[in-house]
Design a protein around this motif. Structure first.
Motif, PDB file in Angstrom:
ATOM      1  N   GLY A  51       0.802  -1.213   0.000  1.00 18.09           N
ATOM      2  CA  GLY A  51       0.000   0.000   0.000  1.00 18.09           C
ATOM      3  C   GLY A  51       0.834   1.261   0.000  1.00 18.09           C
ATOM      4  O   GLY A  51       0.314   2.340  -0.311  1.00 18.09           O
ATOM      5  N   GLU A  52       2.108   1.148   0.368  1.00 12.16           N
ATOM      6  CA  GLU A  52       3.000   2.300   0.375  1.00 12.16           C
ATOM      7  C   GLU A  52       3.898   2.316  -0.857  1.00 12.16           C
ATOM      8  O   GLU A  52       4.210   3.377  -1.390  1.00 12.16           O
ATOM      9  N   VAL A  88       6.833  -4.658  -3.970  1.00 12.26           N
ATOM     10  CA  VAL A  88       6.526  -5.430  -2.765  1.00 12.26           C
ATOM     11  C   VAL A  88       6.702  -6.919  -3.033  1.00 12.26           C
ATOM     12  O   VAL A  88       7.280  -7.655  -2.214  1.00 12.26           O
ATOM     13  N   LEU A  89       6.216  -7.386  -4.183  1.00 12.73           N
ATOM     14  CA  LEU A  89       6.381  -8.800  -4.529  1.00 12.73           C
ATOM     15  C   LEU A  89       7.850  -9.146  -4.723  1.00 12.73           C
ATOM     16  O   LEU A  89       8.300 -10.240  -4.351  1.00 12.73           O
ATOM     17  N   GLU A 132      13.125 -12.105   0.059  1.00 19.59           N
ATOM     18  CA  GLU A 132      13.156 -12.663   1.408  1.00 19.59           C
ATOM     19  C   GLU A 132      13.216 -14.186   1.361  1.00 19.59           C
ATOM     20  O   GLU A 132      13.960 -14.821   2.129  1.00 19.59           O
ATOM     21  N   PHE A 133      12.450 -14.805   0.443  1.00 20.04           N
ATOM     22  CA  PHE A 133      12.518 -16.260   0.288  1.00 20.04           C
ATOM     23  C   PHE A 133      13.896 -16.687  -0.209  1.00 20.04           C
ATOM     24  O   PHE A 133      14.426 -17.730   0.211  1.00 20.04           O
ATOM     25  N   VAL A 167      -3.112 -10.752  -3.761  1.00 25.37           N
ATOM     26  CA  VAL A 167      -1.991 -11.111  -4.639  1.00 25.37           C
ATOM     27  C   VAL A 167      -0.766 -11.470  -3.801  1.00 25.37           C
ATOM     28  O   VAL A 167      -0.069 -12.463  -4.066  1.00 25.37           O
ATOM     29  N   TYR A 168      -0.515 -10.684  -2.785  1.00 24.52           N
ATOM     30  CA  TYR A 168       0.639 -10.941  -1.915  1.00 24.52           C
ATOM     31  C   TYR A 168       0.510 -12.302  -1.237  1.00 24.52           C
ATOM     32  O   TYR A 168       1.460 -13.092  -1.216  1.00 24.52           O
ATOM     33  N   ARG A 169      -0.686 -12.591  -0.685  1.00 22.30           N
ATOM     34  CA  ARG A 169      -0.895 -13.870  -0.006  1.00 22.30           C
ATOM     35  C   ARG A 169      -0.819 -15.044  -0.986  1.00 22.30           C
ATOM     36  O   ARG A 169      -0.330 -16.120  -0.634  1.00 22.30           O
ATOM     37  N   ALA A 170      -1.315 -14.848  -2.203  1.00 22.03           N
ATOM     38  CA  ALA A 170      -1.271 -15.929  -3.189  1.00 22.03           C
ATOM     39  C   ALA A 170       0.170 -16.304  -3.512  1.00 22.03           C
ATOM     40  O   ALA A 170       0.536 -17.491  -3.538  1.00 22.03           O
ATOM     41  N   VAL A 171       1.008 -15.301  -3.752  1.00 20.74           N
ATOM     42  CA  VAL A 171       2.415 -15.575  -4.050  1.00 20.74           C
ATOM     43  C   VAL A 171       3.102 -16.188  -2.830  1.00 20.74           C
ATOM     44  O   VAL A 171       3.862 -17.161  -2.937  1.00 20.74           O
ATOM     45  N   GLN A 172       2.816 -15.639  -1.659  1.00 22.78           N
ATOM     46  CA  GLN A 172       3.440 -16.140  -0.434  1.00 22.78           C
ATOM     47  C   GLN A 172       3.038 -17.587  -0.158  1.00 22.78           C
ATOM     48  O   GLN A 172       3.887 -18.440   0.134  1.00 22.78           O
TER      49      GLN A 172
END
Length: 473
Positions: free
Chosen positions: A335-336, A342-343, A349-350, A378-383
């Motif tokens: 959001g920032e 962000v992705l 990080e992974f 989208v973030y949760r789906a990739v994570q």
């Protein structure tokens, strides 16, 4: 539960439907086969009746010919006897117009002297032997003695010969069969075309049901002129409207629930950041000052020093856990910063935590953001996709693709997480992570699919952008 072992709940019903065996014959084909079977039975019954009538007519015709020939033969024999010949070889029979009769002259010892063959029309070919056996009846035979001067000079045999009559029947039946076959072919072709037109609304109904199964039917079915099919079309249109309204209501409710969950996550994250974070920082600072002060004043006993070190270690672990929970509840940059960045940070990080795996992120012309709910989805789906692949897919490479695409004139966001692992096993169940993700996707009217690919497994998610933007507003 991993990409290779989880089956999304949103796709479960569709997979069960695909596993259901389908009928190989259509209703149109079954009706045509039934009509053809009835037509074949009628033709067979007609053939039996025709053969029976032809058999009787042949018997009557041959019998009438015998009755006509007998007095003429007797008259010829009487005239021959009055001449008192020595030999019967001169006995001749001229019977104009008499058919179906064979007349033969024999000596007293049974040897054949002469024979009059029956008249055969040249226009007819002989009938097949099997057909002749069906038509012919037991042959009638009469024998008339020839006597001259009180002495038996020979015998005249009159025998029915139905071959020419059977040939006529065969010719008539083959002509009639050819004519009936032509009419049947034309009639069945016309019936098939008419039946296809009449049953065409059933095809539209099937396509409409398939559209409902996929998630909606925007176009109502046209109401046909056939009363029974018109009732089905009207009921289907009413059902589609009711299901559409219920689906919209459920979508709004699901979206509201997802929004409330995200809002609750944000509140918990804010409390952890604003309340627990300063407390942990103060605890760490005071423990550090306590350790420094005690060191300057002469130190503590060994057991007390161990407890102090343990307390400092626990405070550090609590601080690390708090940061991890904050990232899980609400990614700080979401959001920032632009969604693509962000992705990229998530994948980095992974990579840092799993250096023995290779990761690739492909983002094509993503917008800065699609709204809080959409971005977090989208973030949760990739994570979730990467996490499951790492846990259970037995893979070395994970590729993530996030891009906008247009399908059937509608824009959607496509998310793919592809690994090079063992693929999706035949029997799988859904884990909580994928179930929760499937609920979020369903709330956004998206599609969720997990399937095997030649190189491993692929988690594929497609979310309509129009619906997401409406919910964003």
């Amino acid at each position: 539960m991993s990409l290779a072992e989880a089956v999304p709940a949103a796709a479960g019903g569709r997979q069960e439907a695909a596993a259901t065996p389908r009928f190989r014959q259509t209703l149109r084909r079954q009706i045509l086969l039934a009509v053809m079977a009835i037509d074949a039975c009628c033709c067979l019954a007609s053939a039996v009746v025709v053969i029976f009538n032809a058999r009787e007519a042949t018997r009557v015709e041959v019998g009438a010919s015998l009755e006509m020939a007998e007095p003429l033969v007797r008259e010829t024999i009487a005239s021959f006897q009055r001449s008192a010949p020595e030999d019967i070889s001169g006995l001749q029979f001229d019977l104009p117009g008499v058919r179906h009769v064979r007349i033969s002259v024999h000596r007293p010892d049974g040897s054949l002297v002469s024979s009059r063959e029956p008249m055969r029309p040249s226009a007819f070919s002989p009938a097949p032997a099997w057909f002749a056996r069906l038509i012919e009846s037991p042959l009638e035979r009469q024998e008339i003695p020839v006597v001259a001067d009180g002495e038996l000079r020979g015998m005249v045999a009159i025998q029915g010969e139905p071959a020419d009559e059977i040939a006529e029947v065969w010719e008539d039946m083959t002509s009639l069969a050819a004519l009936l076959a032509a009419f049947n072919v034309l009639g069945l072709a016309a019936f098939a075309l008419l039946l296809r037109r009449i049953l065409s609304p059933l095809g539209a109904l099937g396509r409409g049901l398939a559209a409902l199964e996929r998630g909606g039917s925007d176009q109502p079915l046209p109401v046909p002129h056939v009363q029974e099919l018109a009732v089905l079309a009207e009921r289907f249109n009413a059902l589609a409207v009711a299901l559409g309204e219920e689906r919209d209501r459920n979508a709004r409710l699901s979206h509201r629930m997802v929004f409330l969950q995200d809002d609750e996550r944000r509140q918990i994250a804010a409390e952890l950041h604003d309340e627990l974070g300063p407390c942990l920082f103060g605890l760490q600072a005071n423990l550090g000052l306590l350790k420094s002060g005690l060191s300057e004043s002469g130190g503590l006993a060994a057991p007390a020093q161990e407890r102090l070190a343990t307390a400092i270690d626990i405070s550090n672990r609590l601080q690390t856990l708090n940061r991890h929970l904050l990232r899980r509840l609400k990614p700080i940059a979401l959001g920032e910063a632009p969604l693509g960045e962000v992705l990229s940070g998530l994948v980095a990080e992974f990579e840092r935590r799993h250096p023995d795996h290779q990761f690739a992120l492909l983002t094509a012309e993503l917008r800065t953001g699609y709204g809080p709910v959409m971005d977090l989805t989208v973030y949760r789906a990739v994570q979730e996709g990467i996490t499951n692949a790492l846990k259970h897919a037995v893979c070395t490479t994970i590729e993530v693709r996030v891009e906008e695409q247009v399908v059937n004139g509608r824009a959607e966001l496509a998310i793919q997480v592809i690994d090079d692992g063992v693929g999706v096993p035949a029997e799988t169940t859904s884990g909580f992570g994928l179930l929760g993700l499937a609920e979020r996707i369903q709330a956004l009217r998206g599609r969720f699919r997990l399937r095997s690919v030649p190189a491993g497994a692929a988690l594929e998610i497609f979310i309509p952008l129009s619906d997401a933007e409406e919910k964003r507003r």
